[in-house]
Enzyme design. Sequence first.
Site, PDB file in Angstrom:
ATOM      1  N   SER A  16       0.826  -1.201   0.000  1.00 56.99           N
ATOM      2  CA  SER A  16       0.000   0.000   0.000  1.00 56.99           C
ATOM      3  C   SER A  16       0.868   1.262   0.000  1.00 56.99           C
ATOM      4  O   SER A  16       1.678   1.461  -0.889  1.00 56.99           O
ATOM      5  CB  SER A  16      -0.959  -0.021   1.191  1.00 56.99           C
ATOM      6  OG  SER A  16      -1.863   1.057   1.142  1.00 56.99           O
TER       7      SER A  16
ATOM      8  N   ASP B  87      -2.392   6.620  -3.491  1.00 57.50           N
ATOM      9  CA  ASP B  87      -1.351   5.934  -2.730  1.00 57.50           C
ATOM     10  C   ASP B  87      -0.761   4.818  -3.589  1.00 57.50           C
ATOM     11  O   ASP B  87      -1.131   4.642  -4.753  1.00 57.50           O
ATOM     12  CB  ASP B  87      -1.877   5.427  -1.386  1.00 57.50           C
ATOM     13  CG  ASP B  87      -2.943   4.349  -1.511  1.00 57.50           C
ATOM     14  OD1 ASP B  87      -3.467   4.142  -2.628  1.00 57.50           O
ATOM     15  OD2 ASP B  87      -3.270   3.708  -0.492  1.00 57.50           O
TER      16      ASP B  87
ATOM     17  N   ASP C 135      -5.656   2.308  -4.107  1.00 59.36           N
ATOM     18  CA  ASP C 135      -7.027   2.103  -3.614  1.00 59.36           C
ATOM     19  C   ASP C 135      -7.538   3.331  -2.864  1.00 59.36           C
ATOM     20  O   ASP C 135      -8.721   3.407  -2.532  1.00 59.36           O
ATOM     21  CB  ASP C 135      -7.132   0.855  -2.738  1.00 59.36           C
ATOM     22  CG  ASP C 135      -6.286   0.898  -1.477  1.00 59.36           C
ATOM     23  OD1 ASP C 135      -5.457   1.828  -1.331  1.00 59.36           O
ATOM     24  OD2 ASP C 135      -6.440  -0.001  -0.631  1.00 59.36           O
TER      25      ASP C 135
ATOM     26  N   ASP D 194      -0.823   1.515  -3.896  1.00 59.79           N
ATOM     27  CA  ASP D 194      -1.617   0.473  -4.546  1.00 59.79           C
ATOM     28  C   ASP D 194      -2.899   1.023  -5.155  1.00 59.79           C
ATOM     29  O   ASP D 194      -3.744   0.260  -5.629  1.00 59.79           O
ATOM     30  CB  ASP D 194      -1.928  -0.661  -3.576  1.00 59.79           C
ATOM     31  CG  ASP D 194      -2.754  -0.235  -2.374  1.00 59.79           C
ATOM     32  OD1 ASP D 194      -2.761   0.969  -2.036  1.00 59.79           O
ATOM     33  OD2 ASP D 194      -3.405  -1.105  -1.766  1.00 59.79           O
TER      34      ASP D 194
END
Length: 470
Positions: free
Chosen positions: A104, A253, A257, A255
Amino acid sequence: MAFDQPALDLSESFKAYDVRGIENTTINADVALAVGFAFVEVTGATEVLVGGDMRPSSEEYVAAFTRGATAAGAEVVQLGLISTDMLYHASGVLNAPGVVFTASHNPAGYNGMKMTRAGAVPISSDSGLADIQRLAQGYLNLGFLEAVQRPGGVMQRNTLTEYAQYLRSLVDLSAIRPVKIVVDAGNGMAGYTTPAVLGDQVLASLPIEIIPLYFELDGTFPNHPANPIEPANLVDLQAAVREHDADLGLAFDGDADRCFVVDEQGEPISPSAITAMVAVREIARAKAAGETTPVIIYNLITSRIVPEVVEAAGGRAIETRVGHSFIKAYMAEHGAVFGGEHSAHYYFRDFFNADTGMLAAMHVLAMLGTEDAPASELATQYSPYVASGEINSQVHDQTATIAKVLAEFDPGVEVKVSTMDGTTVAAADGTWWFNIRPSNTEPLLRFNAEAPDTATMEWLRDTVLGIIRS
């Protein structure tokens, strides 16, 4: 199937909702191999989806997980490079469990796993992650895996075009007025998904001019950490928005999401305001489809503008604890059309109750592109209150410190106290509130407050923090 190194302690990388560790220190290819085998055993999966982000170790870990999952008898579909919400999309559409290797927003040197059951149902510590950890730790300690007689096969599938088509089917941007946006991918997966969804890489072009910042996929993050919740990581985006006279700025961010938004002046728009904006659109869409009172979920430290806007739009607002597992559970239980958190996680019923920053961004673009007002005016409309932001304080005894606040805080007016998640103290007339929550992993108390004006918010912040830190 022997392991290459001494067994690692998985308690150092398995968290409440996912796996996060330091490459080759608390997570490595052997861990991925063991988790692949354990994942199939716990989920009972005959088919498993697996992909990874742009971090240097993701490809190696995907390959190791694949060996473990096929050894347990499952067929593995390798999705290649994916964002976390691309996994949720694939899991929902293909109705198969899956794993994405990502850490992440964590800095370079980290990697991890986010896991889901079929239909994008999340796997957390109380819904299978602890069992996967226990089994995988056992395999690591033994040093081998017992392979089945007929291991599963492996196939590759690229779902980027399907993902982009799916998102565009939920928000039509083809008829908005022309807009110019700056997108800061932070060298993360938004550099892969943005050209597909908002650009013309795989689908027809939209009336959106994209100024790209750091679209090169690079898990060493050479420009800045892919963690836009930190103000320092928004500086480049803010400058670029002003330089290019853009209508809006988006920051994702690592990743992809989560999505953070800045207006045409480079000023951040709070995730609470974004939640309120999207809620209005989703309520209208649900009501047009025949729902009488669409449900919106929000966590307890989101601005109270959210329930106010929801109720004014004819929806029903339901408060929950902080954390995606609570939001997703409430989404499913109440059939909610949308959910939002202060941390810029946005959840959609039409996206399998999962979170996707890209879909939230598309809603904001749709709202902006159908009105003449600039983003700053929209933000003002949905940001009538003043928030402190999250402030952490290191304390020796969290419970005792909260008790001290309750004993010493005297605002001179009637208050209401809730213990849904930490402790929330609110003026009985609804004019202000603050929440203090213990961190689950550190000796910290997290403070959030909101008030109708800056002076009241600062008084509230300074008074409560003064008690906590005395």
